[in-house]
Design an enzyme around this catalytic site. Structure first.
Site, PDB file in Angstrom:
ATOM      1  N   LYS A  97       0.861  -1.192   0.000  1.00  0.00           N
ATOM      2  CA  LYS A  97       0.000   0.000   0.000  1.00  0.00           C
ATOM      3  C   LYS A  97       0.887   1.229   0.000  1.00  0.00           C
ATOM      4  O   LYS A  97       2.038   1.174   0.430  1.00  0.00           O
ATOM      5  CB  LYS A  97      -0.865   0.014   1.257  1.00  0.00           C
ATOM      6  CG  LYS A  97      -2.145   0.812   1.109  1.00  0.00           C
ATOM      7  CD  LYS A  97      -3.242  -0.044   0.525  1.00  0.00           C
ATOM      8  CE  LYS A  97      -4.459   0.780   0.174  1.00  0.00           C
ATOM      9  NZ  LYS A  97      -5.613  -0.087  -0.132  1.00  0.00           N
ATOM     10  N   ASP A 125      -7.012   4.368  -4.375  1.00  0.00           N
ATOM     11  CA  ASP A 125      -7.680   4.245  -3.079  1.00  0.00           C
ATOM     12  C   ASP A 125      -8.310   5.633  -2.857  1.00  0.00           C
ATOM     13  O   ASP A 125      -8.517   6.362  -3.838  1.00  0.00           O
ATOM     14  CB  ASP A 125      -6.661   3.859  -1.978  1.00  0.00           C
ATOM     15  CG  ASP A 125      -7.321   3.359  -0.686  1.00  0.00           C
ATOM     16  OD1 ASP A 125      -7.628   2.161  -0.605  1.00  0.00           O
ATOM     17  OD2 ASP A 125      -7.547   4.166   0.238  1.00  0.00           O
ATOM     18  N   THR A 176     -15.281  -2.560  -6.550  1.00  0.00           N
ATOM     19  CA  THR A 176     -15.276  -2.621  -5.085  1.00  0.00           C
ATOM     20  C   THR A 176     -16.706  -2.549  -4.551  1.00  0.00           C
ATOM     21  O   THR A 176     -17.121  -3.369  -3.714  1.00  0.00           O
ATOM     22  CB  THR A 176     -14.400  -1.500  -4.488  1.00  0.00           C
ATOM     23  OG1 THR A 176     -13.144  -1.502  -5.158  1.00  0.00           O
ATOM     24  CG2 THR A 176     -14.190  -1.703  -3.008  1.00  0.00           C
TER      25      THR A 176
HETATM   26  N1  GLU Z   1      -7.415   0.291  -2.739  1.00  0.00           N
HETATM   27  C1  GLU Z   1      -8.179  -0.881  -3.037  1.00  0.00           C
HETATM   28  C2  GLU Z   1      -8.202  -1.794  -1.829  1.00  0.00           C
HETATM   29  O1  GLU Z   1      -8.262  -1.311  -0.721  1.00  0.00           O
HETATM   30  C3  GLU Z   1      -7.774  -1.548  -4.334  1.00  0.00           C
HETATM   31  C4  GLU Z   1      -6.339  -1.897  -4.483  1.00  0.00           C
HETATM   32  C5  GLU Z   1      -5.961  -2.423  -5.878  1.00  0.00           C
HETATM   33  O2  GLU Z   1      -6.790  -2.465  -6.765  1.00  0.00           O
HETATM   34  O3  GLU Z   1      -4.790  -2.766  -6.011  1.00  0.00           O
HETATM   35  O4  GLU Z   1      -8.221  -2.989  -1.919  1.00  0.00           O
END
Ligand code: GLU
Length: 445
Positions: A126, A166, A210
């Protein structure tokens, strides 16, 4: 908590002072893992937990840029490459003034388990910055993204680390980041970032994934009680990408979503939220939710209040960490709550989770319920690797299969470990065992 794990936990907390959110994420996982270590003493011998809590690499860097008035601005950039047992580091970038190492580490730690649960070959990472995109012009956002990538590019790659979006990072930012990566490296390396635009290597369904995935997971939980979203009254928090797509999917399944929120307040729209108007206000105009209420009859706007004051059968927290506390959880339970699906990362506090579980509310933790985003990022990587692009229907079908699979894995793990219906336990153990097995096989690294 298991006494063997307590000592490891205390060491982890002491080694990472002042990182409250990281501590919270670690403690929650440790509380589930006692029974796994009874069955697998080899995990303790190989110090899997100690290694899992120590990121493989942490990068912190200066991001200088110039604002529209010509003033120099300095932000801090982060990338925490947490665990690569299952694949290249994978996880989003968050641009928000609250970002510091503790937030990036909590998100990266959760991402390890989430990514493992998807069944896709992706490790956990991250990143982000304390840059605040709100109120910034496109040109400022572009200059910031270019400066950010000027350092980040040397750490990432399709086989190394694959960032995505994100909070505060959407299609616009991914575009500027990808452009700068391509310029510096002179490589059209599509698989280095996900969440790209559809004409330049992005995947259909990734923007929706998501929110859609959270609703699909929650629908699977509802099925275990012989019910569904059809006819249900739903409250969603947030009004960003995850919230909007969760609202759209819940309503497509027959629910009425009566409320959503932003950081200034919330709206109540008893007729069911008009997703077209919400998209126009939030995504096209980048305006506040207040604007939605001003344009639609019969909508009330509550400045500064909590959206969790609105009764519903299903709550989908899709805003940010620790947005739903024990008091809000108790109120929702009194209002007849049946299920919670977390679209955000760690939106419920530990007190709130305890209230839901004691009341017998179906509770889908973020690392399972919101995994559809990163899972579809992995589908984007697949398409990039094969220089292909799939139809919306096929991609959505794959997303649905993956979410149903995650639900099954969590539910059957909870059954196996003697706590049926405990999705927190199921997600933590299900994700952990997969990563731990791979770490054991790969030796002491
Ligand atoms: N930020 C998103 C998460 O919390 C997606 C991350 C991604 O697609 O790599 O899973």
């Amino acid at each position: 908590m298991d006494s063997r794990l307590e000592a490891i936990r205390d060491t982890v907390l002491a080694r990472n002072p002042g990182e409250a959110e990281f501590h919270q994420a670690v403690v929650e996982v440790f509380e589930s893992l006692g029974p796994v270590h009874d069955r697998h003493p080899e995990f303790l011998e190989a110090a899997i937990l100690e290694r899992l809590c120590e990121p493989e690499r942490q990068i912190i860097f200066r991001v200088p840029w110039t604002d529209d008035t010509g003033r120099v601005q300095i932000n801090r950039g982060f990338r925490v490459e947490f665990n690569s047992a299952l694949g290249p580091y994978k996880g989003g970038l968050r641009f928000h003034p609250s970002v510091y190492l503790g937030i990036v580490k909590f998100l990266g730690f959760e991402q390890i388990f989430k990514n493992a649960l998807t069944g896709m070959p992706i490790g956990g990472g991250k990143g982000g910055s304390d840059f605040d995109p709100r109120g910034r012009s496109d040109a400022e956002v572009m200059r910031f993204c270019q400066s950010f990538m000027t350092e980040l590019y040397r750490h990432i790659g399709e086989y190394t680390d694959v960032p995505a979006g994100d909070i505060g990072v959407g299609g616009r930012e991914i575009g500027y980041l990808f452009g700068q990566y391509k310029r510096i490296t002179n490589r059209y390396e599509s698989g280095v970032l996900t969440g790209k635009g559809i004409s330049w290597g992005g995947s259909l369904v990734r923007p929706e994934a998501t929110g859609f995935g959270t609703v699909i997971f929650t629908q699977e939980m509802l099925k275990t009680r012989g019910t569904s979203f059809d006819g249900k009254r739903v409250v969603v928090s947030g009004s960003g990408n995850v919230a909007i797509n969760a609202i759209a999917k819940a309503q497509a399944l027959g629910a009425t979503v009566v409320a959503c929120s932003d950081s200034s307040g919330y709206i109540v729209d008893e007729a069911g939220i008009d997703v077209g108007l919400l998209r126009q206000v939030k995504e096209v105009e980048r305006a506040r939710l207040k604007e939605y209420a001003a344009r639609r009859a019969g909508v009330s706007y509550v400045e500064g209040g909590s959206v969790w004051d609105v009764d519903a059968s299903v709550a989908l927290p899709c805003a940010t960490q620790n947005e739903l506390d024990g008091g809000a959880a108790a109120r929702l339970v009194r209002g007849g709550l049946l299920a919670v699906g977390e679209g955000a990362n760690m939106p419920s506090t530990r007190d709130a989770v305890a209230v839901f579980q004691e009341a017998g509310v179906l509770f889908g933790p973020g690392k399972a319920a919101n995994a559809g985003g990163v899972a579809t990022s992995a589908l984007e990587m697949q398409q990039n690797a094969s220089r292909d692009s799939w139809s919306f229907e096929h991609t959505e079908e794959r997303l649905t299969e993956i979410m149903v699979g995650i639900h099954h894995r969590c539910a059957s793990t909870a059954d196996e470990y003697g706590d049926p219906g405990n999705y927190v336990l199921g997600a933590n153990i299900g994700g952990f065992v997969k990563v731990a097995d791979a770490m054991l096989a790969q030796g002491l690294i």
